[in-house]
Design an enzyme around this catalytic site. Structure first.
Site, PDB file in Angstrom:
ATOM      1  N   LYS A  12      42.138  46.424  30.846  1.00  0.00           N
ATOM      2  CA  LYS A  12      42.752  45.589  29.830  1.00  0.00           C
ATOM      3  C   LYS A  12      42.105  45.777  28.481  1.00  0.00           C
ATOM      4  O   LYS A  12      40.737  45.820  28.482  1.00  0.00           O
ATOM      5  CB  LYS A  12      43.394  44.261  30.084  1.00  0.00           C
ATOM      6  CG  LYS A  12      42.327  43.472  30.703  1.00  0.00           C
ATOM      7  CD  LYS A  12      41.356  42.672  29.410  1.00  0.00           C
ATOM      8  CE  LYS A  12      40.193  41.813  29.844  1.00  0.00           C
ATOM      9  NZ  LYS A  12      39.432  41.478  28.737  1.00  0.00           N
ATOM     10  N   PRO A 104      34.731  50.622  33.037  1.00  0.00           N
ATOM     11  CA  PRO A 104      33.566  50.282  32.760  1.00  0.00           C
ATOM     12  C   PRO A 104      33.018  48.823  33.432  1.00  0.00           C
ATOM     13  O   PRO A 104      33.710  47.829  33.388  1.00  0.00           O
ATOM     14  CB  PRO A 104      33.106  50.201  31.290  1.00  0.00           C
ATOM     15  CG  PRO A 104      34.321  51.282  30.820  1.00  0.00           C
ATOM     16  CD  PRO A 104      35.452  50.791  31.658  1.00  0.00           C
ATOM     17  N   ILE A 105      31.996  48.872  34.114  1.00  0.00           N
ATOM     18  CA  ILE A 105      31.407  47.731  34.834  1.00  0.00           C
ATOM     19  C   ILE A 105      30.925  46.576  33.792  1.00  0.00           C
ATOM     20  O   ILE A 105      29.958  47.188  32.887  1.00  0.00           O
ATOM     21  CB  ILE A 105      30.454  48.192  35.861  1.00  0.00           C
ATOM     22  CG1 ILE A 105      31.200  49.083  36.950  1.00  0.00           C
ATOM     23  CG2 ILE A 105      29.553  47.093  36.429  1.00  0.00           C
ATOM     24  CD1 ILE A 105      30.011  49.618  38.140  1.00  0.00           C
ATOM     25  N   GLY A 107      32.101  45.649  31.252  1.00  0.00           N
ATOM     26  CA  GLY A 107      32.468  46.158  29.993  1.00  0.00           C
ATOM     27  C   GLY A 107      33.320  45.714  29.156  1.00  0.00           C
ATOM     28  O   GLY A 107      33.926  45.995  28.288  1.00  0.00           O
ATOM     29  N   GLY A 108      33.931  44.276  29.830  1.00  0.00           N
ATOM     30  CA  GLY A 108      34.812  43.695  28.938  1.00  0.00           C
ATOM     31  C   GLY A 108      36.380  44.181  29.149  1.00  0.00           C
ATOM     32  O   GLY A 108      37.036  43.776  28.128  1.00  0.00           O
ATOM     33  N   MET A 109      36.652  44.919  29.830  1.00  0.00           N
ATOM     34  CA  MET A 109      37.877  45.256  30.259  1.00  0.00           C
ATOM     35  C   MET A 109      38.623  44.922  31.525  1.00  0.00           C
ATOM     36  O   MET A 109      39.612  45.278  31.876  1.00  0.00           O
ATOM     37  CB  MET A 109      37.839  46.830  30.369  1.00  0.00           C
ATOM     38  CG  MET A 109      37.643  47.599  28.858  1.00  0.00           C
ATOM     39  SD  MET A 109      37.959  49.116  28.931  1.00  0.00           S
ATOM     40  CE  MET A 109      39.622  49.251  29.229  1.00  0.00           C
ATOM     41  N   GLY A 110      37.925  43.938  32.218  1.00  0.00           N
ATOM     42  CA  GLY A 110      38.482  43.205  33.562  1.00  0.00           C
ATOM     43  C   GLY A 110      38.646  44.168  34.808  1.00  0.00           C
ATOM     44  O   GLY A 110      39.493  44.070  35.526  1.00  0.00           O
ATOM     45  N   SER A 113      38.344  42.227  37.839  1.00  0.00           N
ATOM     46  CA  SER A 113      39.518  41.506  37.947  1.00  0.00           C
ATOM     47  C   SER A 113      40.997  42.583  38.561  1.00  0.00           C
ATOM     48  O   SER A 113      41.685  42.220  39.323  1.00  0.00           O
ATOM     49  CB  SER A 113      40.208  40.671  36.662  1.00  0.00           C
ATOM     50  OG  SER A 113      39.329  39.718  36.218  1.00  0.00           O
ATOM     51  N   ALA A 114      40.714  43.648  38.035  1.00  0.00           N
ATOM     52  CA  ALA A 114      41.690  44.942  38.670  1.00  0.00           C
ATOM     53  C   ALA A 114      41.263  45.283  40.082  1.00  0.00           C
ATOM     54  O   ALA A 114      42.157  45.338  40.727  1.00  0.00           O
ATOM     55  CB  ALA A 114      41.437  46.068  37.695  1.00  0.00           C
ATOM     56  N   ASP A 146      41.310  36.550  34.381  1.00  0.00           N
ATOM     57  CA  ASP A 146      41.860  37.913  34.278  1.00  0.00           C
ATOM     58  C   ASP A 146      42.755  38.549  35.477  1.00  0.00           C
ATOM     59  O   ASP A 146      43.379  39.292  35.096  1.00  0.00           O
ATOM     60  CB  ASP A 146      41.013  38.888  33.835  1.00  0.00           C
ATOM     61  CG  ASP A 146      40.557  38.615  32.412  1.00  0.00           C
ATOM     62  OD1 ASP A 146      41.116  37.829  31.386  1.00  0.00           O
ATOM     63  OD2 ASP A 146      39.339  39.138  32.072  1.00  0.00           O
TER      64      ASP A 146
END
Length: 306
Positions: A12, A104-105, A107-110, A113-114, A146
């Site tokens: 995300k 990205p680990i 990386g601020g993209m969850g 959580s995914a 998230d």
């Protein structure tokens, strides 16, 4: 024959991210505009004859530079998700879980959580535990704020700690270029630095996402959206990773409509006017700065069986 079910869940972008002061429980109240984008995590769940739960990393995991550095112990969110589902439903059979990581680990993209969302969906189907999406979301919120959005996907306003979701129906897609970093940032460390930067300030608790940014995203108005991207965590992320300033600048110089740090960083998200523009930006970043980037779009569906 051994049965395997694979689920896929998206990373995300926080198109807008407002952060309030620390709450008594240590979390922060937020007002986030979430957008699920086409960079996915896969979790393959394979039935076991015993009750063991294991996790492994697929060799094609492009987000993992050194597999030896990727934690596969009991703290891995995929194992935690499977164990939580088993406890909640009383299921006793085991499972082997294999993660294909592309987000990205740290990386601020969850991405974590995914992983958890995909594991919940895959194990729920494999075990026949029969939980609906709402029940999985309630379970997922116990794993991370998230996770419910990774389950739902699309676009949504998130309040509370980000888990109180109000879905949005978008009229069109938006295209982005994601520039991952070769390092990660600890989300708790970024929030802690933000609190330090705000020391002595009267910070209000956010109660809504600015209506103008919601309207711009819903309408697909790229010009308006470009001027409204915002992330309260950016100053803290840039203090911890000063090189982010150069990446943001290079993205804008490459022609991005706007640039922002995604979530707690350090992934940078660049807004493009369309898919061809996104490819042009990515190619220019590679040619002129040696930065590898992903072209993605949103919204995309949440965690589902593939």
């Amino acid at each position: 024959m051994t049965r395997t079910i694979t689920a896929r869940a998206p990373g995300k972008i926080n198109v807008s991210f407002r952060v309030g002061p620390p709450r008594p429980d240590g979390y922060h109240a937020v007002a986030s505009l979430y957008l699920a984008v086409s960079l996915f995590e896969d979790v393959a769940a394979t039935a076991r004859a015993d009750a063991a739960i294991t996790v492994s990393l697929h060799p094609g995991s492009s987000a993992v530079a050194d597999p030896e550095d990727f934690p596969l112990g009991e703290d891995n969110l995929v194992i935690r998700a499977a164990r939580l589902l088993a406890r909640h439903t009383g299921h006793v059979a085991g499972v082997d879980l294999e993660i294909t990581k592309r987000v990205p680990i740290a990386g601020g993209m969850g991405g974590g959580s995914a992983d958890a969302a995909a594991a919940l969906v895959a194990c729920n189907a494999l075990w026949g535990t029969g939980l609906n999406r709402e029940e999985l979301s309630r379970l997922g919120s116990r794993l991370g704020a998230d996770v419910p959005f990774a389950l739902s996907g699309g676009a949504a306003v998130g309040l509370g700690v980000g888990d109180e979701l109000s879905p949005l129906l978008l009229r069109t897609r938006t295209d982005w270029v994601l520039v991952p970093a070769s390092y990660g940032l600890s989300t708790p460390a970024v929030y802690s630095r933000l609190d330090t930067l705000r020391d002595g300030l009267d910070v209000p608790t956010p109660t809504e996402v600015e209506p103008a940014v919601v309207q711009a995203l819903v309408a697909g108005d790229h010009g308006a959206l470009a001027g409204l991207l915002a992330n309260d965590l950016t100053p803290a992320a840039m203090e911890l990773a000063p090189e982010l300033a150069a990446v943001l600048r290079m993205g804008e110089q490459a022609g991005a409509l706007s640039a922002l740090v995604s979530g707690s960083g350090p992934t940078v998200a660049l807004l493009a006017s369309g898919p061809e523009h996104a490819r042009e930006i990515a190619n220019q970043l590679l040619d002129e700065a040696g930065l590898a980037a992903h072209t993605v779009h949103g919204p995309v569906h949440g965690a589902s069986i593939i």
